[in-house]
Design a protein around this motif. Structure first.
Motif, PDB file in Angstrom:
ATOM      1  N   PRO A   1       0.809  -1.200   0.000  1.00 57.74           N
ATOM      2  CA  PRO A   1       0.000   0.000   0.000  1.00 57.74           C
ATOM      3  C   PRO A   1       0.855   1.268   0.000  1.00 57.74           C
ATOM      4  O   PRO A   1       1.951   1.259   0.539  1.00 57.74           O
ATOM      5  N   GLY A   2       0.315   2.282  -0.643  1.00 58.79           N
ATOM      6  CA  GLY A   2       0.982   3.576  -0.666  1.00 58.79           C
ATOM      7  C   GLY A   2       1.428   4.041  -2.035  1.00 58.79           C
ATOM      8  O   GLY A   2       2.087   5.069  -2.145  1.00 58.79           O
ATOM      9  N   CYS A   3       1.080   3.284  -3.090  1.00 58.74           N
ATOM     10  CA  CYS A   3       1.561   3.666  -4.421  1.00 58.74           C
ATOM     11  C   CYS A   3       0.472   4.330  -5.250  1.00 58.74           C
ATOM     12  O   CYS A   3      -0.712   4.029  -5.123  1.00 58.74           O
ATOM     13  N   SER A   4       0.932   5.201  -6.116  1.00 55.83           N
ATOM     14  CA  SER A   4       0.047   6.091  -6.864  1.00 55.83           C
ATOM     15  C   SER A   4      -0.531   5.424  -8.110  1.00 55.83           C
ATOM     16  O   SER A   4       0.212   4.899  -8.938  1.00 55.83           O
TER      17      SER A   4
ATOM     18  N   THR B   1      -5.530   8.601   1.218  1.00 51.02           N
ATOM     19  CA  THR B   1      -4.866   9.895   1.415  1.00 51.02           C
ATOM     20  C   THR B   1      -3.432   9.659   1.873  1.00 51.02           C
ATOM     21  O   THR B   1      -3.148   8.696   2.591  1.00 51.02           O
ATOM     22  N   GLY B   2      -2.548  10.524   1.418  1.00 55.19           N
ATOM     23  CA  GLY B   2      -1.110  10.324   1.639  1.00 55.19           C
ATOM     24  C   GLY B   2      -0.436   9.764   0.407  1.00 55.19           C
ATOM     25  O   GLY B   2       0.785   9.731   0.316  1.00 55.19           O
TER      26      GLY B   2
ATOM     27  N   GLY C   1      -0.318   7.179   7.591  1.00 48.76           N
ATOM     28  CA  GLY C   1      -0.688   5.835   8.008  1.00 48.76           C
ATOM     29  C   GLY C   1      -2.034   5.512   7.401  1.00 48.76           C
ATOM     30  O   GLY C   1      -2.794   6.407   7.018  1.00 48.76           O
ATOM     31  N   GLY C   2      -2.314   4.246   7.304  1.00 52.16           N
ATOM     32  CA  GLY C   2      -3.604   3.881   6.725  1.00 52.16           C
ATOM     33  C   GLY C   2      -3.929   2.443   7.052  1.00 52.16           C
ATOM     34  O   GLY C   2      -3.175   1.768   7.754  1.00 52.16           O
TER      35      GLY C   2
ATOM     36  N   SER D   1       4.433   6.113  -1.210  1.00 54.58           N
ATOM     37  CA  SER D   1       4.728   6.685   0.101  1.00 54.58           C
ATOM     38  C   SER D   1       5.272   5.590   1.011  1.00 54.58           C
ATOM     39  O   SER D   1       4.546   4.682   1.410  1.00 54.58           O
ATOM     40  N   ASN D   2       6.544   5.703   1.328  1.00 52.00           N
ATOM     41  CA  ASN D   2       7.144   4.683   2.204  1.00 52.00           C
ATOM     42  C   ASN D   2       6.606   4.768   3.621  1.00 52.00           C
ATOM     43  O   ASN D   2       6.468   3.751   4.300  1.00 52.00           O
TER      44      ASN D   2
END
Lengths: 469, 469
Positions: B90-93, B135-136, B151-152, B353-354
């Motif tokens: 998780p965290g990639c665009s 978000t993030g 965080g998510g 987002s790391n």
């Protein structure tokens, strides 16, 4: 002609007796001079000599083996090793694959009209011989017993290759005494160790010494049981076949039985082949050659130059066999190569002889005991494996090597070709195993640059680079 | 602005209540018009409209999700489906990977100066939304509770995505009622079924119906136990790691334990990573991106055009992430996209987002029960797998699917992309599994043409071609 050859051969065999010759001071023989290829049709200028011709290996049956020899292009001091290459099959031509498409100095352009330089040719490193073996393959032919062209077996193949070597070193005495290596791929997994063993035996028994230093084989047939076990494991783990078919093969096929397989096993093999589909088994992720006029993939693969031309499709020409078949059937090419000079070969030159393959006998189940013999004899032995071949897959080769139960002297680690991982390697006492990442069965064709790194390390005795450079 | 949006949203949510809207007769909303992207900097002329902007999904925290929407370029009758795409992490665009490199209408040229047409864009088939989630990630940002950007977790991500959809369909009411599909890859293996489940639940409980027809995910995270088991099996069978390390992992790692792993297991993982070497884990046979100025492989890979340019090296640009990072940080690009309009996002736009990845919570061990729920709900479910990815490899995906114990309705068989095998497929009751031959993790980037065949079959409900065409 035959008598003249015989006299020259006699003279030269005498010159070989008594240990190493002083290579670059040896005289050039008349037959050697006759084998000189002035220029191949369509050939670019090069800085080394090329030779080709027949060496008679059995006079009574008129068995001639045809070879092409490329002198090393960097042999300033006349000290570079001599290397023999075999393609496999059994029944496939070392000229077609090895010389003209894999590790030879030239490659044939589509249409077979001309040649270009192969920047990864092994003759930049060593003096290279490609041998059409046995008779019935390519330009090698038995003139007086033509049944020898429609069937073969391991023992006669090794004996003929040994006799070829004796004859060839007689003709090229300046290479006698050089470090000598035998190389090859696929079914040459039988030819190479068998010839090596014969040389070791003759070296200890006869006054003629061949300075055999080692051998290297790619994606080799080693052991039927492990080859077949590794094959179905590879198909399953590479998502080529269903779990049901994999389990069916495991349950119904007895690969340790030479007469494998039961009807039920054969049925699962048929299902397996259906499930895999019409791919290039020798390079499972690249395009296969489409020879018909339905060429949508071909044109997509070869003409698109935009950044959307993505993925891992083959960037080599999967139809390059066709180029070789055109080229080597040209009368001017045969004339230049001194091939089929007697004009008795009744068939076209082909990549592989299916009849020879179908009538092959005398193929031991396993080469493992031969490996043990040759490891004990102190030979330098390397095995490499293109890791996306499904014919003799990397799983099979690992299982066979592990069955040799050799102690590990340098554990598994990646090796690098410039900035990229070229594959992985593990050094055993007596044997080095190297994978070539992303290469199919014909590694010198599919990952030529990477394999040239491997070949250099093998010949030089240096370890493969363990870090990017 | 916020109040205006709120009023429009209210109006549109009302318009959605009561079943399907008459799609192409719906009015164009003011917010929709405001989201119209006149032209992206460096963009070629195209025959469809592009939209981009934020949809507020939580007013109290100011959580906005950013999207890009490409109308279908062949939607003559206004009936083409609507498809949502998620990248993972998780965290990639989804903008960076999905829109700009994988299945979007454009690709960014090196240097980030201009765009070219992607001939394999999915918006030739459907209306496509790429969503930055949660978000993030990328341009999605929580304005009033910035901890939501560092965080998510799965539950909030699914809820936000559902609220996005409601808001987006309010803004684009002409697409309400269209066949709707959710797609994505990798960790979207969590996002997609979780959002699908939420839609199914809301559809039965609330008057707002979303016409969810199914979902398709590539190389998805499905089940931690099977994913990790399949991972080490893949590494071993693909000759990436030693037999010793493989056996050590099997003996010392308990993948069924959420708190895997023991110190001994961690040690074997470290050895595994060393043995594999510095490759692109997401595409194990292609070149990895070399960003330093040491570029021997890069130049060899991109400049050589002779027939010796063989093998299977990447023909896509392995550094294309860099192009996206340059392009989406250009102020003129952000202005054109209506991205970061409030100017409060304090960091550069990045691929992933790391910090979000490191602080992820609320990730169930397995999605298998969710699959069973959604199969029972009658959704059309396809899973595809690029078969040379080692991050979520094809072995893992097969094990996970087989653990669902679905009856087979059409057994394993090859499917064809023109003359070549595109991969293999098996149809279960309720789920279709498709491999894409020779593709890494990001299948729409690495085998775009093949995956477009799969996507067409998925959307149209037609079987994949079982023979060359």
């Amino acid at each position: 002609m035959a008598m003249f050859q015989f006299l020259v051969a006699l003279l030269l065999v005498r010159s070989l007796i008594g240990g190493r010759a002083h290579s670059h001071k040896m005289p050039i023989t008349l037959d050697q001079d006759a084998d000189r290829v002035t220029a191949l049709p369509g050939q670019p200028l090069v800085g080394f000599n090329l030779y080709a011709g027949n060496v008679t290996v059995d006079r009574s049956e008129g068995r001639d083996l045809f070879y092409v020899f490329a002198q090393c292009s960097n042999d300033t001091y006349g000290t570079k090793p001599l290397v023999l290459w075999f393609n496999g099959g059994p029944g496939c031509s070392s000229i077609a694959s090895g010389f003209a498409r894999e590790n030879g100095p030239f490659q044939i352009l589509p249409g077979g009209s001309s040649l270009i330089i192969n920047e990864f040719s092994w003759n930049a490193e060593v003096n290279m011989i490609w041998l059409e073996s046995p008779t019935g393959v390519g330009f090698s032919y038995a003139r007086l017993n033509t049944t020898a062209n429609t069937g073969g077996g391991d023992t006669r193949t090794a004996e003929d290759a040994y006799n070829f070597l004796v004859g060839w070193l007689g003709r090229f005495p300046q290479y006698h005494g050089r470090e000598f290596y035998i190389t090859g791929e696929s079914y040459a997994g039988h030819y190479v160790p068998q010839l090596a063993k014969l040389i070791v035996e003759h070296n200890s028994a006869s006054p003629l010494k061949i300075n055999l230093s080692g051998y290297m084989i790619g994606n080799p047939d080693i052991d039927n049981y492990w080859d077949q076990t590794g094959d179905i494991d590879f198909h399953y783990s590479h998502a080529m076949i269903s779990t049901e078919t994999y389990n069916g093969l495991k349950a119904n096929c007895n690969f340790s039985d030479e007469n494998c397989c039961s009807t039920r096993c054969e049925e699962f093999f048929a299902t397996m082949n259906f499930e895999i589909g019409n791919i290039d088994y020798y390079s499972i992720y690249t395009d296969r050659c489409i020879r018909s006029n339905a060429k949508p993939m071909q044109s997509r693969s070869w003409t698109r130059k935009t950044p959307t031309d993505r993925g891992m499709r083959a960037r080599y020409d999967p139809c390059s066999e066709d180029n070789a078949e055109v080229y080597f059937n040209r009368p001017d090419v045969q004339l230049a190569l001194h091939a089929n000079t007697t004009g008795v070969i009744p068939y076209r030159w082909t990549m592989c002889s299916n009849v020879l393959y179908a009538n092959w006998t005398d193929a031991p189940q396993s080469m493992i005991s031969t490996y043990h013999y040759l490891i004990a004899a102190g030979l330098k032995i390397w095995i490499y494996s293109g890791d996306v071949d499904s014919v003799v897959p990397v799983t099979s080769t690992r299982y066979s090597i592990e069955a040799m139960k050799l102690p590990v002297s340098k554990p598994w680690h990646p090796w690098y070709d410039y900035q990229q991982v070229g594959g992985r390697t593990v050094v055993y006492d007596g044997l080095t195993f190297v994978t070539v990442r992303g290469a199919g069965h014909q590694v010198p064709l599919l990952e030529a640059g990477r394999l040239l790194q491997v070949f250099r390390a093998f010949v030089s005795g240096k370890p493969l680079p363990g870090a990017p450079f």
